[in-house]
Scaffold this active site. Structure first.
Site, PDB file in Angstrom:
ATOM      1  N   VAL A 296       7.906  -9.783   1.820  1.00 44.09           N
ATOM      2  CA  VAL A 296       6.909  -9.142   0.777  1.00 44.09           C
ATOM      3  C   VAL A 296       8.194  -8.110  -0.540  1.00 44.09           C
ATOM      4  O   VAL A 296       7.929  -8.298  -1.437  1.00 44.09           O
ATOM      5  CB  VAL A 296       6.484  -8.486   1.707  1.00 44.09           C
ATOM      6  CG1 VAL A 296       5.977  -7.470   1.026  1.00 44.09           C
ATOM      7  CG2 VAL A 296       5.513  -9.061   2.209  1.00 44.09           C
ATOM      8  N   GLY A 297       8.689  -7.681   0.653  1.00 41.24           N
ATOM      9  CA  GLY A 297      10.315  -6.771  -0.466  1.00 41.24           C
ATOM     10  C   GLY A 297       9.219  -5.644  -0.040  1.00 41.24           C
ATOM     11  O   GLY A 297       9.568  -5.029  -1.092  1.00 41.24           O
ATOM     12  N   LEU A 298       9.040  -4.704   0.338  1.00 37.52           N
ATOM     13  CA  LEU A 298       8.742  -3.826   1.010  1.00 37.52           C
ATOM     14  C   LEU A 298       8.014  -3.338  -0.389  1.00 37.52           C
ATOM     15  O   LEU A 298       8.035  -1.889  -0.618  1.00 37.52           O
ATOM     16  CB  LEU A 298       9.467  -2.708   0.783  1.00 37.52           C
ATOM     17  CG  LEU A 298      10.674  -2.974   2.017  1.00 37.52           C
ATOM     18  CD1 LEU A 298      11.980  -2.144   1.314  1.00 37.52           C
ATOM     19  CD2 LEU A 298       9.554  -2.254   3.895  1.00 37.52           C
TER      20      LEU A 298
ATOM     21  N   CYS B 111      15.926  -4.473   7.295  1.00 36.83           N
ATOM     22  CA  CYS B 111      15.249  -5.653   6.282  1.00 36.83           C
ATOM     23  C   CYS B 111      15.481  -6.659   5.907  1.00 36.83           C
ATOM     24  O   CYS B 111      16.266  -6.554   4.446  1.00 36.83           O
ATOM     25  CB  CYS B 111      13.748  -5.010   4.804  1.00 36.83           C
ATOM     26  SG  CYS B 111      12.809  -5.741   3.723  1.00 36.83           S
TER      27      CYS B 111
ATOM     28  N   GLY C 245       7.247 -11.324  18.331  1.00 42.33           N
ATOM     29  CA  GLY C 245       6.366 -12.244  18.163  1.00 42.33           C
ATOM     30  C   GLY C 245       5.249 -12.011  19.726  1.00 42.33           C
ATOM     31  O   GLY C 245       5.079 -12.903  20.982  1.00 42.33           O
TER      32      GLY C 245
ATOM     33  N   GLY D 204       3.109  -7.038  16.055  1.00 37.78           N
ATOM     34  CA  GLY D 204       3.183  -7.738  14.522  1.00 37.78           C
ATOM     35  C   GLY D 204       2.167  -8.433  14.117  1.00 37.78           C
ATOM     36  O   GLY D 204       1.269  -8.195  13.844  1.00 37.78           O
TER      37      GLY D 204
END
Lengths: 260, 301
Positions: free
Chosen positions: B71-73, B130, B244, B265
């Site tokens: 996604v890249g923040l 990230c 997980g 998550g």
């Protein structure tokens, strides 16, 4: 429309194979609760519980909602492991479904307008329910359905009950030979075009609509994880350069929102 | 009935179940499925100084028992968060943590300074892990010096609870954890996603626009539990475990391995109500096994 989203167990009451590539599932809420209001063009997120390789839900557009029978129709193309499992679901199987999701087709101010619904492949799925909704508004829609060959044309009888049907097949086995964009249906005068199908087809239809100055909406199917606007995976870049989620801002977009 | 409240230093949580940044939006997206007030807290999407559009589509690929994301923040920036989002979510009766990211140390500090007046925000989670951004992000989290540099700079700008989210893409995560503890972190959360890659062989190209992305989901759980266990042995500040977790039993694995709290998550994508089931699952386990207080189980291994 902003119906509350539900997570429902649904029981398969009918599974009709359509050719070798597609399956039509009809599902009822297992607990008998009434289906919520669902807009044409909205989709559902279906859990695939029995496939070793499928982890995420599969987004499937709503093909039809039969409120009389409280049944949801999902037209499924066997595209990979997950959808192959779904299409193979036996009658009686319980499947978990999240619905209704996304922004559907814009039909609030459609009364009195002449509309063309263009679908290709499994993209015809949401157009059946859209046609029904248009009929409720007193509009008899024209459908233009495209496929590779006659055997890939889906639900022709259902479409014929809802409106006028034009077809295009690449091999000429049904209707006009060629792509939908060369079909004589486009000779008609329309106020609005709704389109769902493969990306190249939607872009071609959008180009025709632009040339004719006809308003046009398309339904996208970007790969997504959550379907709720949280994971930000299914983004599409809009005209203004901003990424928006297909699952919440779409899946239906006016072509004027897109840099096509 | 078991006592589920836990303390991360000064930060009190009504139960150990948090949601992981980037998987739970701003909480509201899940309001139809979850009673947000029942959560220990939720951690909002990674927030940066300037708005970010993120990476190009495609950003996601399903993998065995997991998924890759790139996604890249993508986010609208800290000012937008403060003006438009915070007022909508500040009334929930649960902790709201902001995940803070930056492309340079100064960015992290400025975001913290802007968040400081928000009374509801009792804690931030500093993202130095990230894998999907070119500058900052994981670059800081993969060396002790980089991790300590961000942590000590943020420490000066942020007086309330400071959690640092660690990257698993390192040789010794315990060393990084010790470095951020020494630099003033109040807790550490781990693991962020594991750097991964998947190839679409029919098209002969990677599935992700960025080629590589972050692996999450059930597939990473054993790696995450191992790292939580190692870090819990190495530091004295509280450890928050994630990676997980799909159910109550998974959450308890992390708790027994040393996590004081856990984050959920990717499981939210599959079952948006899963956090409620995890709280129920932990409760059921404790009642069945006669555990009076969840803290009894923390780090028993």
């Amino acid at each position: 429309m902003n119906s509350k989203k539900l997570m429902l167990d649904m029981t398969v009451t009918e599974n009709t194979p359509l050719g070798s590539l597609y399956g039509l599932l009809k599902l009822v809420p297992t607990d008998g609760s009434p289906l919520p209001d669902i807009a044409a063009g909205q989709f559902v997120q279906v859990e695939v519980s029995d496939s070793k390789t499928t982890y995420l839900r599969r987004p499937i557009s709503v093909n039809y909602v039969d409120y009389k029978e409280n049944r949801l129709w999902l037209l499924i193309r066997k595209a990979g492991e997950g959808t192959r499992h779904l299409a193979a679901a036996e009658v009686g199987k319980v499947i978990n479904v999240i619905l209704p999701l996304g922004r559907g087709f814009g039909i609030d101010n459609i009364s009195g307008k002449k509309v063309l619904l263009v679908g290709g492949g499994v993209g015809v799925a949401p157009l059946l329910y859209l046609g029904e909704k248009l009929k409720e508004k007193g509009i008899t829609p024209d459908f233009l359905l495209g496929a590779r060959s006659e055997k890939d044309l889906l639900q022709l009888d259902d479409f014929a009950k809802t409106g006028n049907v034009f077809t295009s097949t690449e091999d000429g086995s049904h209707g006009e030979k060629g792509l939908v964009t060369t079909n004589s249906a486009f000779d008609g005068a329309y106020d609005k075009i709704f389109c769902c199908g493969p990306m190249p087809m939607m872009k071609a239809v959008a180009a025709v609509a632009r040339k004719k100055g006809v308003e046009c909406e398309v339904s996208l199917e970007n790969k997504m994880a959550c379907g709720l606007g949280a994971c930000l995976c299914c983004v599409e870049k809009k005209n203004d350069g901003h990424n928006v989620c297909v699952c919440t801002d779409g899946p239906v977009f006016n072509i004027n929102e897109l840099p096509w | 009935m078991v006592e589920l409240s836990v303390n991360l230093g000064e930060l009190k949580l009504k139960n150990p179940v948090l949601t992981a940044s980037g998987t739970f939006g701003y909480g509201e997206e899940y309001a139809d499925f979850v009673d947000l007030n029942r959560l220990g807290g939720f951690i909002v999407k990674g927030t940066t100084l300037e708005p970010r559009e993120g990476n190009d589509y495609p950003r996601m690929a399903e993998t065995p028992s997991g998924m890759l994301n790139a996604v890249g923040l993508q986010n609208k920036g800290v000012d937008y968060f403060i003006e438009h989002i915070y007022p909508r979510i500040c009334h929930y009766d649960t902790e709201v943590l902001v995940n803070v990211s930056g492309k340079c140390v100064e960015d992290y500090v400025k975001v913290c300074e802007k968040l400081a007046p928000l009374e509801k925000i009792n804690a931030i989670e500093v993202n130095i892990s990230c894998p999907n951004v070119k500058q900052g992000g994981m670059a800081y989290g993969t060396t002790c010096e980089g991790a300590a540099e961000v942590t000590s700079a943020v420490r000066k700008a942020w007086s309330r609870h400071l959690m640092v989210k660690l990257s698993p893409n390192v040789t010794s995560i315990a060393d990084i954890a010790r470095a951020v503890e020494d630099a003033g972190a109040d807790s550490v959360s781990l693991i962020n996603t594991l750097l991964g890659m998947a190839v679409d062989v029919e098209r002969r190209r990677p599935y992700l626009s960025t080629v590589t992305g972050g692996l999450s989901g059930a597939a990473v759980k054993p790696v995450a539990v191992r790292m939580v266990w190692q870090v819990a042995k190495a530091v004295s500040i509280p450890v928050v475990g994630l990676g997980g977790i799909m159910n109550g039993s998974d959450a308890l694995e992390f708790i027994m391995a040393g996590a004081r709290a856990i984050e959920v998550g990717t499981a939210n994508f599959i079952d948006p109500s899963v956090t409620m089931k995890i709280i129920d699952g932990i409760t059921e386990f404790c009642d069945r096994q006669g555990v009076k207080d969840i803290n009894e189980l923390v780090g028993i291994i």
